[in-house]
Design a protein around this motif. Structure first.
Motif, PDB file in Angstrom:
ATOM      1  N   GLU A  29       1.023  -1.094   0.365  1.00 46.94           N
ATOM      2  CA  GLU A  29       0.054   0.195   0.058  1.00 46.94           C
ATOM      3  C   GLU A  29       1.081   1.533  -0.029  1.00 46.94           C
ATOM      4  OE1 GLU A  29      -3.164  -0.253   2.786  1.00 46.94           O
ATOM      5  OE2 GLU A  29      -3.713  -2.503   2.961  1.00 46.94           O
ATOM      6  N   ARG A  30       2.035   1.282   0.932  1.00 45.89           N
ATOM      7  CA  ARG A  30       2.948   2.036   0.920  1.00 45.89           C
ATOM      8  C   ARG A  30       3.206   2.600  -0.635  1.00 45.89           C
ATOM      9  NH1 ARG A  30       5.768   0.307   5.303  1.00 45.89           N
ATOM     10  NH2 ARG A  30       7.196  -0.050   3.954  1.00 45.89           N
ATOM     11  N   GLU A  31       3.955   1.787  -1.270  1.00 43.28           N
ATOM     12  CA  GLU A  31       4.714   0.972  -2.535  1.00 43.28           C
ATOM     13  C   GLU A  31       3.649   1.779  -3.592  1.00 43.28           C
ATOM     14  OE1 GLU A  31       6.012  -2.010  -3.352  1.00 43.28           O
ATOM     15  OE2 GLU A  31       8.086  -2.046  -1.511  1.00 43.28           O
ATOM     16  N   ARG A  32       2.418   1.926  -3.317  1.00 47.09           N
ATOM     17  CA  ARG A  32       1.624   1.939  -4.206  1.00 47.09           C
ATOM     18  C   ARG A  32       1.266   3.525  -4.240  1.00 47.09           C
ATOM     19  NH1 ARG A  32      -4.492   2.000  -3.081  1.00 47.09           N
ATOM     20  NH2 ARG A  32      -3.707   0.147  -1.423  1.00 47.09           N
ATOM     21  N   ILE A  33       1.003   4.073  -3.457  1.00 45.49           N
ATOM     22  CA  ILE A  33       0.893   5.785  -3.348  1.00 45.49           C
ATOM     23  C   ILE A  33       2.414   6.624  -3.611  1.00 45.49           C
ATOM     24  CG2 ILE A  33       0.693   7.596  -1.506  1.00 45.49           C
ATOM     25  CD1 ILE A  33      -1.001   5.735   0.705  1.00 45.49           C
ATOM     26  N   GLU A  34       3.078   5.640  -2.877  1.00 44.12           N
ATOM     27  CA  GLU A  34       4.572   6.409  -3.151  1.00 44.12           C
ATOM     28  C   GLU A  34       4.795   6.555  -4.721  1.00 44.12           C
ATOM     29  OE1 GLU A  34       7.620   3.945  -1.439  1.00 44.12           O
ATOM     30  OE2 GLU A  34       6.906   5.363   0.979  1.00 44.12           O
TER      31      GLU A  34
END
Length: 50
Positions: A29-34
């Motif tokens: 989820e963090r990587e998707r936002i980044e």
């Protein structure tokens, strides 16, 4: 379009947090936002008041 002056890590993280990013989110989820909010996208969003 390339960014001649990349955003600072602090600026980028502050924006990501407004978009739902949190260091305790699962990695995916963090990587998707980044990935979604790269420097160019952040600058454009801020121009339009996000």
């Amino acid at each position: 379009m390339s960014t001649p002056h990349p955003l600072s890590d602090e600026h980028r993280e502050a924006f990501w947090r407004r978009a739902g990013w949190d260091p305790f989110l699962p990695d995916i989820e963090r990587e998707r936002i980044e990935r979604r909010w790269d420097d160019e996208s952040i600058e454009l969003a801020e121009v339009f008041g996000f």
